[in-house]
Design an enzyme around this catalytic site. Structure first.
Site, short mmCIF file in Angstrom:
data_model
loop_
_atom_site.label_atom_id
_atom_site.label_comp_id
_atom_site.label_asym_id
_atom_site.label_seq_id
_atom_site.Cartn_x
_atom_site.Cartn_y
_atom_site.Cartn_z
N GLY A 1 -0.71 13.42 -18.51
CA GLY A 1 -1.56 14.26 -17.68
C GLY A 1 -2.17 15.41 -18.47
O GLY A 1 -2.43 15.32 -19.66
N GLY B 1 -4.10 13.89 -22.46
CA GLY B 1 -3.28 13.08 -21.57
C GLY B 1 -4.14 12.29 -20.60
O GLY B 1 -5.33 12.54 -20.44
N CYS B 2 -3.52 11.35 -19.92
CA CYS B 2 -4.23 10.53 -18.93
C CYS B 2 -4.78 11.40 -17.81
O CYS B 2 -4.08 12.24 -17.26
CB CYS B 2 -3.28 9.49 -18.32
N SER B 3 -6.04 11.20 -17.49
CA SER B 3 -6.73 11.89 -16.39
C SER B 3 -6.63 13.41 -16.47
O SER B 3 -6.71 14.10 -15.45
CB SER B 3 -6.18 11.40 -15.04
N SER B 4 -6.47 13.94 -17.68
CA SER B 4 -6.31 15.39 -17.86
C SER B 4 -7.57 16.17 -17.51
O SER B 4 -7.50 17.36 -17.19
CB SER B 4 -5.89 15.70 -19.29
#
Length: 200
Positions: free
Chosen positions: A54, A94-97
């Site tokens: 994230g 990070g993912c979808s940060s």
């Protein structure tokens, strides 16, 4: 639990530091202290890099980021003179940060059924509101190895004192070409804020 990312990024950062003769300090594999985070985020010429899940909310929450804005407000009640203390450029890998979501938006219920939709919010906007000049984040989930490759190319291009001085948005766009999944992982990173440049 991203042991591969930890190994890859530590090695890459050490290599870049020795190649360009600069120092970096950081925390790997553990949650940094609030003091470390505040020092890193308020460094006027700093670059804060987060590689993990994230946008790093578990390390330093949106509320703690926004508190940097309140800490500088002073003791008067004049909200027009808020000092925004977050001075570092932020890179969140990070993912979808970098994803912004409306609290009443939903994938299953289209917005057309709602009378109105609230403004979107997310970690990237919290950093901008706290004073960060520029935030890089991913709009959707990414694979760790490809985003690590992307991040290394981005940092090398942006921080290279020998080459042409490039702004961060240009480096974000140029680094997409190193990804194996160029249109899935490479297009996830976006830039919010102003086009900062690295000083030699």
């Amino acid at each position: 639990n991203l042991a591969s990312t930890k190994r890859t990024m530590l090695s890459a950062l050490d290599s870049l530091a020795s190649k360009f003769m600069w120092n970096w300090e950081g925390v790997a594999g553990e949650v940094p202290s609030n003091e470390f985070m505040e020092n890193a985020l308020t460094n006027e010429e700093g670059l804060f890099l987060y590689c993990g899940h994230g946008g790093g909310e578990k390390c330093f929450s949106r509320g703690e980021v926004e508190q940097l804005m309140m800490n500088g407000a002073g003791h008067n009640d004049d909200s027009t003179n808020v000092l925004r203390q977050c001075s570092a450029t932020i890179v969140l890998m990070g993912c979808s940060s970098g994803k912004l979501v409306s609290i009443n938006g939903s994938r299953s219920n289209p917005v057309r059924n709602l009378a109105f939709e609230f403004e979107p919010e997310g970690m990237a906007l919290s950093y901008l509101c706290a004073g960060a000049p520029c935030v890089v984040g991913n709009l959707w989930d990414v694979t760790d190895r490809d985003i690590d490759r992307y991040c290394m190319a981005l940092l090398e291009d942006f921080l290279d004192p020998r080459g042409e001085m490039k702004n961060l948005p240009r480096c974000v766009a140029d680094a997409r070409s190193v990804c194996k999944m160029r249109h899935i992982v490479g297009c996830a990173p976006v830039v919010y804020g102003v086009p900062v440049v690295a000083q030699n």
